[in-house]
Structures are given as C-alpha cells and as structure tokens.
Enzyme design. Structure first.
Site, mmCIF file in Angstrom:
data_model
loop_
_atom_site.group_PDB
_atom_site.id
_atom_site.type_symbol
_atom_site.label_atom_id
_atom_site.label_comp_id
_atom_site.label_asym_id
_atom_site.label_seq_id
_atom_site.Cartn_x
_atom_site.Cartn_y
_atom_site.Cartn_z
ATOM 1 C CG HIS A 208 1.258 5.004 4.452
ATOM 2 N ND1 HIS A 208 0.482 4.794 5.573
ATOM 3 C CD2 HIS A 208 2.058 3.907 4.342
ATOM 4 C CE1 HIS A 208 0.809 3.620 6.116
ATOM 5 N NE2 HIS A 208 1.763 3.064 5.390
ATOM 6 C CG HIS B 258 -0.228 -0.236 2.507
ATOM 7 N ND1 HIS B 258 0.103 -1.514 2.927
ATOM 8 C CD2 HIS B 258 0.247 0.604 3.451
ATOM 9 C CE1 HIS B 258 0.734 -1.441 4.085
ATOM 10 N NE2 HIS B 258 0.845 -0.173 4.427
HETATM 11 P P1 AMP Z 1 2.183 -0.137 7.197
HETATM 12 O O1 AMP Z 1 2.808 -0.085 8.560
HETATM 13 O O2 AMP Z 1 2.894 0.657 6.165
HETATM 14 O O3 AMP Z 1 1.968 -1.582 6.822
HETATM 15 O O4 AMP Z 1 0.801 0.575 7.349
HETATM 16 C C1 AMP Z 1 -0.403 -0.079 7.612
HETATM 17 C C2 AMP Z 1 -1.415 1.014 7.802
HETATM 18 O O5 AMP Z 1 -2.684 0.433 7.771
HETATM 19 C C3 AMP Z 1 -1.282 1.763 9.141
HETATM 20 O O6 AMP Z 1 -1.159 3.152 8.889
HETATM 21 C C4 AMP Z 1 -2.577 1.421 9.862
HETATM 22 O O7 AMP Z 1 -3.064 2.500 10.613
HETATM 23 C C5 AMP Z 1 -3.508 1.076 8.712
HETATM 24 N N1 AMP Z 1 -4.579 0.134 8.996
HETATM 25 C C6 AMP Z 1 -4.518 -1.032 9.687
HETATM 26 N N2 AMP Z 1 -5.712 -1.653 9.670
HETATM 27 C C7 AMP Z 1 -6.539 -0.872 8.923
HETATM 28 C C8 AMP Z 1 -7.901 -0.978 8.523
HETATM 29 N N3 AMP Z 1 -8.667 -2.014 8.893
HETATM 30 N N4 AMP Z 1 -8.428 0.004 7.766
HETATM 31 C C9 AMP Z 1 -7.679 1.055 7.387
HETATM 32 N N5 AMP Z 1 -6.389 1.220 7.733
HETATM 33 C C10 AMP Z 1 -5.821 0.272 8.493
#
Ligand code: AMP
Length: 139
Positions: free
Chosen positions: A104, A102
């Site tokens: 950000h 993903h």
């Molecule tokens: P990463 O650490 O780059 O893998 O980021 C994962 C992101 O996903 C973090 O910013 C979390 O806050 C976000 N996240 C985790 N679960 C969910 C969810 N169910 N819906 C939306 N965002 C999420």
C-alpha cells in the site's frame, strides 16, 4: 495456505478484472485502491503468484520494491503529501484481506487520520482521473 490463482489481484494481472492502472512492467503492476484509506492510495503488486512476503521470491521482492519506489514518488508529486506511508500486510492476523502480496502506498498529512481499511468504495470517476495523474507522474 496455498496461493489461490483466482484471487482478485491475480484476475487483475490476467486482465480478467478491471483496475485503474497507473504503471505496469514485465514483473509488476500498480493500480488505484478502490476502497482508499486516503486520496491517492495506490497498490503495487508483483506479477509472481505469491500470497505474502514468505513465498515471494527474492527477485519478485526486488521488483516489487523497485516499482514501489517509483510509485511512491509519483503519488507524492501528485498529492503533495508531506509523508508517504508504505504498508504490506502478511496474513489475516496482520489485516491482509487479498491474498496476493501487495504494498500500500498512502499519502499522509499531519493531523489527518487514515480512513478504515477496505471499507468504502471511492467515486470511480475521481479515482480514474487521479490514477491518470499518478500514471503521468511515474518516471
Ligand atoms: P490488504 O488488506 O492489505 O490485503 O489490502 C487489500 C486492499 O485491496 C484493500 O485496501 C482493498 O481496498 C483493496 N482492494 C480490494 N479489491 C480491490 C480491487 N478490485 N481493486 C483495487 N483494490 C482493491
């Protein structure tokens, strides 16, 4: 590590888990981060099941960045932020916590630090309203 099809973003893609969706097409999905580091923090994911940049196909990468460009513009239009940070983490050592690739999309302002990564849940009513505004701004 093999891709886990039961990670939370894979469940969101399949409609098995909820999200505050801002955009969807055949190859990508964008939705609000529920633990935002800043107001307007949005995530863009390819629908292809890939853990990181290393196993995502070139076409998946192209679709992801094409949608990221759309979402970055919409987030900037809604938040009026002077800067937009794009971040994409590969591997736990890089800070990755959800193992479906993903991007950000985060508004940035002079002198305002980001909140801690994936720490505190947002007010879901406010997130829903902001997500709707960003969705309406996608061109
Ligand atoms: P990463 O650490 O780059 O893998 O980021 C994962 C992101 O996903 C973090 O910013 C979390 O806050 C976000 N996240 C985790 N679960 C969910 C969810 N169910 N819906 C939306 N965002 C999420």
């Amino acid at each position: 590590m093999a891709y886990d099809p039961n990670n939370i973003f894979a469940k969101i893609i399949r409609g098995e888990a909820p999200c505050f969706k801002v955009y969807e097409d055949d190859h990508t999905l964008a939705f609000m981060d529920i633990m935002p580091q800043v107001e307007g923090h949005t995530l863009v994911i390819p629908k292809e099941g890939a853990e990181s940049i290393f196993d995502l196909s070139p076409d998946g990468a192209a679709a992801m960045i094409k949608t990221t460009k759309k979402i970055a513009a919409a987030v900037q239009e809604v938040t009026k932020a002077p800067g937009i940070l794009l971040a994409q983490l590969n591997g736990a050592a890089a800070g990755q916590t959800v193992f479906h690739i993903h991007v950000h999309v985060m508004p940035r302002y002079h002198g305002i630090d980001l909140k801690i990564h994936a720490a505190a849940k947002a007010d879901f009513e406010k997130l829903k309203a902001l997500g709707a505004k960003i969705a309406a701004a996608v061109k």
